[in-house]
Design a protein around this motif. Sequence first.
Motif, PDB file in Angstrom:
ATOM      1  N   LEU A  69       0.847  -1.186   0.000  1.00  0.00           N
ATOM      2  CA  LEU A  69       0.000   0.000   0.000  1.00  0.00           C
ATOM      3  C   LEU A  69       0.886   1.240   0.000  1.00  0.00           C
ATOM      4  N   GLU A 108      -2.135   5.415   2.308  1.00  0.00           N
ATOM      5  CA  GLU A 108      -3.199   4.424   2.470  1.00  0.00           C
ATOM      6  C   GLU A 108      -2.950   3.552   3.701  1.00  0.00           C
ATOM      7  N   ALA A 109      -1.723   3.152   3.910  1.00  0.00           N
ATOM      8  CA  ALA A 109      -1.386   2.349   5.095  1.00  0.00           C
ATOM      9  C   ALA A 109      -1.673   3.151   6.365  1.00  0.00           C
ATOM     10  N   ARG A 119      -3.811   5.657   6.655  1.00  0.00           N
ATOM     11  CA  ARG A 119      -5.262   5.831   6.769  1.00  0.00           C
ATOM     12  C   ARG A 119      -5.894   4.589   7.391  1.00  0.00           C
ATOM     13  N   ARG A 120      -5.456   3.425   6.973  1.00  0.00           N
ATOM     14  CA  ARG A 120      -6.045   2.175   7.459  1.00  0.00           C
ATOM     15  C   ARG A 120      -5.563   1.782   8.851  1.00  0.00           C
ATOM     16  N   TYR A 121      -4.283   2.017   9.148  1.00  0.00           N
ATOM     17  CA  TYR A 121      -3.702   1.467  10.368  1.00  0.00           C
ATOM     18  C   TYR A 121      -3.099   2.491  11.326  1.00  0.00           C
ATOM     19  N   GLU A 124      -3.146  -8.071   3.895  1.00  0.00           N
ATOM     20  CA  GLU A 124      -3.317  -6.977   4.853  1.00  0.00           C
ATOM     21  C   GLU A 124      -3.057  -7.420   6.287  1.00  0.00           C
ATOM     22  N   LYS A 149      -0.563  -5.451   8.688  1.00  0.00           N
ATOM     23  CA  LYS A 149      -1.002  -4.958  10.003  1.00  0.00           C
ATOM     24  C   LYS A 149      -0.106  -5.518  11.103  1.00  0.00           C
TER      25      LYS A 149
END
Length: 159
Positions: free
Chosen positions: A3, A7-8, A10-12, A51, A55
């Motif tokens: 990613l 984006e990484a 935003r997600r984590y 993912e 993570k």
Amino acid sequence: MRLSVDEAFRRYGDRVFSAAFSVCGNREDADDTVQDTFLKYYTREQDYIDETHLKAWLLRVAINRAKDIAGAFWHRNRVSWEEYMDELEFVQPKDRELFEAVMRLPSKYRIVIHLFYYEECSIAEIASLTHTSPGTVKSQLSRGRKLLKSMLTEDGNHD
């Protein structure tokens, strides 16, 4: 799988911050940990299996970095997590009580409790993240739960 850093984050980003905060106990060190973690992600050219792998890698890096920061000499002169409590928002008063109890746990219990309940990691994932055996994680979870129950019962919360 790879990613973008944006984006990484935003997600984590929130999960990395939460894990770091559970180790460090203050916002500034947790923020530094997040920054260091995503900088390492940016400079590391590796594809991840999926993912879940990404993570886990981010959380492992964050926990290790947070431990390094928490163990540093200058860390003893920092603002404590108690002074940060007024800045946090909780949906219900019981959420605040639980958070305070978790933060009073010894680090080894606080980390596994956080990963298991807040990050929804499995025993095997926690063992991998903390570089311990699944049996140790189970033991730490059990002892952490008992300590939490004891703390919450002492505080008058019988739920």
